[in-house]
Design a protein around this motif. Structure first.
Motif, PDB file in Angstrom:
ATOM      1  N   TYR A   1       2.178  -0.249  -9.097  1.00 59.49           N
ATOM      2  CA  TYR A   1       2.026  -1.507  -9.816  1.00 59.49           C
ATOM      3  C   TYR A   1       3.406  -2.091 -10.101  1.00 59.49           C
ATOM      4  O   TYR A   1       4.334  -1.376 -10.482  1.00 59.49           O
ATOM      5  CB  TYR A   1       1.290  -1.306 -11.140  1.00 59.49           C
ATOM      6  CG  TYR A   1      -0.107  -0.797 -10.986  1.00 59.49           C
ATOM      7  CD1 TYR A   1      -1.089  -1.566 -10.367  1.00 59.49           C
ATOM      8  CD2 TYR A   1      -0.458   0.475 -11.457  1.00 59.49           C
ATOM      9  CE1 TYR A   1      -2.378  -1.093 -10.228  1.00 59.49           C
ATOM     10  CE2 TYR A   1      -1.748   0.951 -11.319  1.00 59.49           C
ATOM     11  CZ  TYR A   1      -2.703   0.170 -10.704  1.00 59.49           C
ATOM     12  OH  TYR A   1      -3.983   0.640 -10.555  1.00 59.49           O
TER      13      TYR A   1
ATOM     14  N   GLY B   1      -1.685  -7.433  -4.328  1.00 58.89           N
ATOM     15  CA  GLY B   1      -2.388  -8.301  -5.256  1.00 58.89           C
ATOM     16  C   GLY B   1      -3.330  -7.581  -6.200  1.00 58.89           C
ATOM     17  O   GLY B   1      -3.063  -6.467  -6.648  1.00 58.89           O
ATOM     18  N   LYS B   2      -4.442  -8.234  -6.475  1.00 61.56           N
ATOM     19  CA  LYS B   2      -5.415  -7.718  -7.444  1.00 61.56           C
ATOM     20  C   LYS B   2      -6.786  -7.619  -6.796  1.00 61.56           C
ATOM     21  O   LYS B   2      -7.048  -8.202  -5.749  1.00 61.56           O
ATOM     22  CB  LYS B   2      -5.442  -8.630  -8.669  1.00 61.56           C
ATOM     23  CG  LYS B   2      -4.102  -8.629  -9.398  1.00 61.56           C
ATOM     24  CD  LYS B   2      -4.089  -9.532 -10.609  1.00 61.56           C
ATOM     25  CE  LYS B   2      -2.703  -9.469 -11.282  1.00 61.56           C
ATOM     26  NZ  LYS B   2      -2.593 -10.397 -12.423  1.00 61.56           N
TER      27      LYS B   2
ATOM     28  N   THR C   1      -8.282  -5.920  -2.176  1.00 62.41           N
ATOM     29  CA  THR C   1      -7.359  -6.731  -2.981  1.00 62.41           C
ATOM     30  C   THR C   1      -6.911  -7.953  -2.197  1.00 62.41           C
ATOM     31  O   THR C   1      -6.992  -7.987  -0.965  1.00 62.41           O
ATOM     32  CB  THR C   1      -6.099  -5.942  -3.410  1.00 62.41           C
ATOM     33  OG1 THR C   1      -5.294  -5.666  -2.256  1.00 62.41           O
ATOM     34  CG2 THR C   1      -6.462  -4.642  -4.104  1.00 62.41           C
TER      35      THR C   1
ATOM     36  N   TYR D   1      -3.861 -11.419  -2.456  1.00 62.67           N
ATOM     37  CA  TYR D   1      -2.721 -12.034  -3.152  1.00 62.67           C
ATOM     38  C   TYR D   1      -2.396 -13.377  -2.512  1.00 62.67           C
ATOM     39  O   TYR D   1      -2.089 -13.444  -1.319  1.00 62.67           O
ATOM     40  CB  TYR D   1      -1.489 -11.129  -3.070  1.00 62.67           C
ATOM     41  CG  TYR D   1      -0.263 -11.748  -3.711  1.00 62.67           C
ATOM     42  CD1 TYR D   1      -0.072 -11.694  -5.089  1.00 62.67           C
ATOM     43  CD2 TYR D   1       0.691 -12.409  -2.936  1.00 62.67           C
ATOM     44  CE1 TYR D   1       1.042 -12.282  -5.687  1.00 62.67           C
ATOM     45  CE2 TYR D   1       1.806 -12.988  -3.517  1.00 62.67           C
ATOM     46  CZ  TYR D   1       1.973 -12.929  -4.891  1.00 62.67           C
ATOM     47  OH  TYR D   1       3.072 -13.513  -5.469  1.00 62.67           O
TER      48      TYR D   1
ATOM     49  N   ASN E   1       0.605  -6.754 -10.345  1.00 66.59           N
ATOM     50  CA  ASN E   1       0.021  -6.715  -9.015  1.00 66.59           C
ATOM     51  C   ASN E   1       0.193  -5.322  -8.410  1.00 66.59           C
ATOM     52  O   ASN E   1       1.137  -4.597  -8.726  1.00 66.59           O
ATOM     53  CB  ASN E   1       0.702  -7.735  -8.091  1.00 66.59           C
ATOM     54  CG  ASN E   1       0.190  -9.139  -8.305  1.00 66.59           C
ATOM     55  OD1 ASN E   1      -0.997  -9.408  -8.181  1.00 66.59           O
ATOM     56  ND2 ASN E   1       1.102 -10.047  -8.650  1.00 66.59           N
TER      57      ASN E   1
END
Length: 506
Positions: free
Chosen positions: A400, A328-329, A311, A313, A405
């Motif tokens: 989450y 983040g993702k 991930t 961010y 995120n």
């Protein structure tokens, strides 16, 4: 392309006279790096069999980098070993690998003797030529490589094991190729960049540095280990070398900012700074953002077992004390999800579960450790996709946010039971970070004495910190012992050395 060497060869053809690697003492162009790697490969060909691990007992350097690629040319995979490893751990590593070839130099050879190593030793003093290999020699290398597959192992990295024995994370060529493809595209790393390598080569952060350079033609600038004890000289080095990209451990960045290094000099060429390994204290993050307002900052998350990171961010605002920077993702090619204690997938915000990762770039597993591989790399149905896939259980906790995120919430083993309460040590550390007189902190739990311990650096006195924590924490979460220290001890990977702190306290 299915072999990382093809990227090196293509880049050497495209940028033959461009500096590939610079360690402060020795520089190689891409053509020189390629030539030396091939000569090393020829030296290793008849010393071991294809697919075997080759250990390199040495600190990072330009020469070591060429030897690493030489190992790959010989059809093997490399495993870097830090020369500062304790003797017993070195013995454990060599036992796991069962390697019949170790590359080192005369400075460290005695360590192999002390460890009882009986295999072949190649000394780096036997330097290879900078000249191109002959056509006949190249045919030998290409013949060895013709049997290579993208699933062949590229490297192994040792991590700590829950049994007390180190584990070797085994990573393939394809895993690195897939990840680095996404990584360099996402952050627009090109041949114009100069990547400042902080991490030792036996730490997976270095994988991003090395292979981002090799695949794009960027210059890899190795930052000497000794400079991290001298922040002004470290900053001079970054500025002199005009470093544009830094992929560093959080503690390495905090070493500079917490010791007021940014007031001495700012690495103004840095267009992109990424950090990982620990939670970045927002107080230190703000110091970097204020010093370099035009620089892009990115938080990265992911363990060695999934090949670097899963991930990311982009930090696009200043976070305030008490806030947490998101993990983040997911990168393209990855699926990241949370599982609760029953194995059910978590989708609702705020609920904590174990972070799991599927998709591209998972490690093959732990070398010569089928039991631990089966425990952590599992096959199952991923609810969000409906597909049956292999995934890795990280042992990290996450949740989450309302912003969708992922947020890191600590290690499973950092969650303790104290005075009847379940406590996350990271929550206590975030309370420390809110205090004006605290720059860095670390919280431990002494199981033997059943006490919480707090260490910090900063201007405030211990009694003052203890009193101030009452504003943010219930009494049962305030460490029974709080100690002010001059600086946070770091382990070789640039993370806070919690084991050292625990030993110092006892």
């Amino acid at each position: 392309m299915d072999n990382i060497l093809k990227y090196l060869e293509n880049t050497a053809e495209k940028f033959p006279d461009k500096t590939a690697v610079d360690d402060g003492n020795q520089q190689f162009t891409y053509q020189e790096l390629l030539n030396r790697a091939r000569h090393f490969g020829l030296s290793f060909l008849n010393r071991t069999e294809p697919g075997r691990p080759v250990a390199i007992l040495h600190e990072k350097s330009s020469e070591v980098l060429s030897a690493m690629f030489g190992v790959v040319y010989a059809g093997c995979f490399y495993v870097m070993i830090d020369p500062e490893q304790p003797l017993e751990r070195l013995k454990d590593i060599l036992t796991v690998l069962e390697t019949d070839l170790v590359i080192t130099d005369s400075t460290y050879r005695h360590q192999l003797d002390d460890a009882g190593y009986q295999g072949q030793i190649y000394l780096l003093e036997e330097e290879p030529s900078d000249e191109a290999v002959t056509a006949q020699e190249l045919d030998k290398l290409m013949e060895r490589r013709s049997f290579a597959k993208n699933t062949d192992l590229l490297y192994g990295i040792f991590t700590s094991g829950s049994t007390g024995k180190p584990k070797c994370v085994a990573v393939s060529h394809q895993a690195v190729i897939d990840f680095i493809g996404h990584f360099t595209k996402q952050f627009q790393i090109t041949d114009r960049d100069r990547i400042g390598n902080q991490a030792p080569f036996d730490f997976d952060v270095s994988v991003k540095d090395i292979y981002s350079a090799i695949t794009t033609g960027a210059t890899l600038v190795l930052v000497p280990k000794r400079l991290f004890a001298l922040p002004p000289k470290l900053l001079d080095y970054l500025c002199d070398k005009k470093v544009t990209v830094m992929v560093w451990a959080v503690s390495a960045l905090c070493l500079i900012s917490s010791l007021k290094g940014l007031k001495y000099k700012i690495p103004e060429d840095a267009r992109l700074i990424m950090f990982s390994g620990e939670v970045m204290p927002v107080k230190q993050m703000r110091l970097w953002q204020q010093a370099l307002p035009q620089t892009e900052f990115v938080n990265l998350y992911g363990p060695s077992e999934i090949t670097c990171n899963c991930t990311w961010y982009p930090v696009q605002r200043e976070f305030q004390d008490g806030e947490v920077i998101p993990a983040g993702k997911a990168f393209n090619g990855r699926t990241v999800f949370l599982l609760d204690d029953t194995g059910a997938e978590i989708t609702e915000p705020g609920k904590t579960g174990e972070i799991c990762v599927a998709g591209e770039s998972l490690a093959d597993g732990y070398y010569h450790n089928e039991e631990e591989t089966a425990r952590r790399f599992v096959q199952g149905i991923i609810a969000s996709t409906g597909e049956t896939a292999r995934y890795y259980k990280t042992g990290d906790l996450g949740y989450y946010g309302e912003d969708e995120n992922l947020y890191f919430a600590g290690r499973k083993d950092f969650q303790i039971k104290h005075m009847g309460h379940r406590i996350e040590l990271e929550e206590i550390e975030r309370a420390f970070e809110k205090l004006d007189g605290v720059s860095r902190c670390c919280c431990l739990f002494d199981k033997k004495r059943n006490k919480l311990l707090g260490f910090y650096t900063g201007d405030s006195e211990e009694k003052e910190v203890h009193q101030e924590l009452k504003r943010y924490l219930p009494v049962y979460m305030i460490p029974a012992k709080i100690r002010k220290i001059n600086k946070m001890p770091l382990n070789k990977n640039g993370k806070i050395d919690r084991k050292y702190l625990a030993e110092e306290w006892s």
